[in-house]
Write an enzyme that holds these catalytic residues in place. Structure first.
Site, short mmCIF file in Angstrom:
data_model
loop_
_atom_site.label_atom_id
_atom_site.label_comp_id
_atom_site.label_asym_id
_atom_site.label_seq_id
_atom_site.Cartn_x
_atom_site.Cartn_y
_atom_site.Cartn_z
N SER A 164 -12.59 37.35 32.91
CA SER A 164 -11.44 37.28 33.64
C SER A 164 -10.06 37.59 33.35
CB SER A 164 -10.93 35.67 33.18
OG SER A 164 -9.38 35.29 33.99
N TYR A 176 -10.41 28.24 27.36
CA TYR A 176 -11.05 28.81 28.48
C TYR A 176 -10.93 31.13 28.23
CZ TYR A 176 -11.47 31.48 33.59
OH TYR A 176 -12.16 32.14 34.36
#
Length: 317
Positions: A164, A176
């Site tokens: 990401s 996350y």
């Protein structure tokens, strides 16, 4: 002098364009194993590679997801149920893949399966509840890779790991984001260790995209549940106004998520089919023009840019 410089830059761009479009041969004979194909990027990628004629082995978490995917694809595509948090499931899926690829080996492994935790400040969350992010996004990915690696080495193939833009610039996302930093580190180490075996490792770094995991209402509701469960002294230190502002800005951000998932799947396809895949792929305008460029700036400057317009906590110093 400027003419020569422009000509040199133009020649470089032309060579780069030509190199980027060199494709490996006999794609129809190559097997690609993709995790997380129930929805989102994995589902679209499986259908995209199937249309290109590759032999797709799609791993889904649920039988419903697998059945729906099979209805939308050709007979070449095969599915298997895989829970990346369970070692026995990974071992069984590896044996299933081995039976199908035989001596040819596995050309492509795409570690796409992932989860997105409730959007919240680290202090609001219970660390025990956040282990799922590491179990799925990092530990599960690593276990799948290490189990499949002998098959990929046999084919001198490709490994593509879903990270990401938050794996390059940590400014939200809590645990996350921590898990995605782990994906970056694992991929960099693996790439350097197995380079001599002819295996190439690529990292995908998407920005904000509209998937089932980033549904605005679901994310905000999850944030509210985390806030309500936080200890009273923590809620007092931040204040309800701070949380309300946090929800408002988060909602505005998620509503701007890109809906064109092919920007990500095209990057993955290039990493699997190009003779010269890139080490990293940035997908989405926010990743390419905001997050990744910001990651190269001095930390103190980035801290100022990212926090200057943020609401102050109730008990701020």
């Amino acid at each position: 002098m400027w003419v020569y410089l422009v000509a040199l830059v133009g020649l470089y761009q032309l060579l780069h364009w030509y190199r980027e479009r060199q494709v490996v041969s006999r794609l129809h004979d190559k097997h690609v194993f993709i995790t997380g194909c129930d929805s989102g990027f994995g589902n679209l990628l499986a259908r995209q590679l199937d249309r290109r004629g590759m032999r797709v082995l799609a791993a889904c978490l649920t039988e419903n997801g697998a059945e729906e995917l099979r209805r939308k694809t050709s007979d070449r595509l095969e599915t298997v149920i895989l829970d990346v948090t369970k070692t026995e499931s990974i071992v069984a899926a590896t044996e299933w893949v081995k039976e199908r690829v035989g001596n040819r080996g596995l050309w492509g492994l795409v570690n796409n399966a992932g989860v997105f935790l409730p959007l919240a400040y680290l202090e609001w969350m219970n660390p025990k509840d956040c282990m799922v992010a590491f179990q799925v996004n990092l530990i599960g990915m690593a276990q799948v890779t290490l189990n499949m690696l002998p098959l990929v080495k046999k084919a001198r193939g490709r490994i593509v790991n879903m990270s990401s833009a938050l794996g390059r610039l940590a400014f939200c996302g809590g645990f996350y984001t921590c898990s995605k930093y782990g994906v970056e580190a694992f991929s960099d180490i693996l790439r350097r260790e197995i380079k001599d075996f002819g295996v190439k490792v690529s990292i995908i770094e998407p920005g904000s995209f509209k998937t089932r995991m980033t549904d605005t209402e679901s994310v905000i509701e999850a944030s509210k549940r985390v806030w309500e469960a936080a200890p009273e002294h923590i809620k007092e230190s931040y204040g309800q106004q701070f949380f309300d502002d946090f929800c408002r800005t988060s909602k505005e951000g998620f509503m701007k998520c890109c809906t064109d998932l092919s920007l990500v799947t095209d990057c993955i396809e290039h990493a699997l089919t190009s003779r010269y895949p890139r080490t990293r792929y940035s997908a989405g305008w926010d990743a390419r023009f905001i997050f990744i460029p910001l990651s190269y700036l001095p930390t103190s400057l980035v801290d100022y840019i990212l926090t200057r317009s943020r609401c102050k906590p109730a008990q701020a110093a």
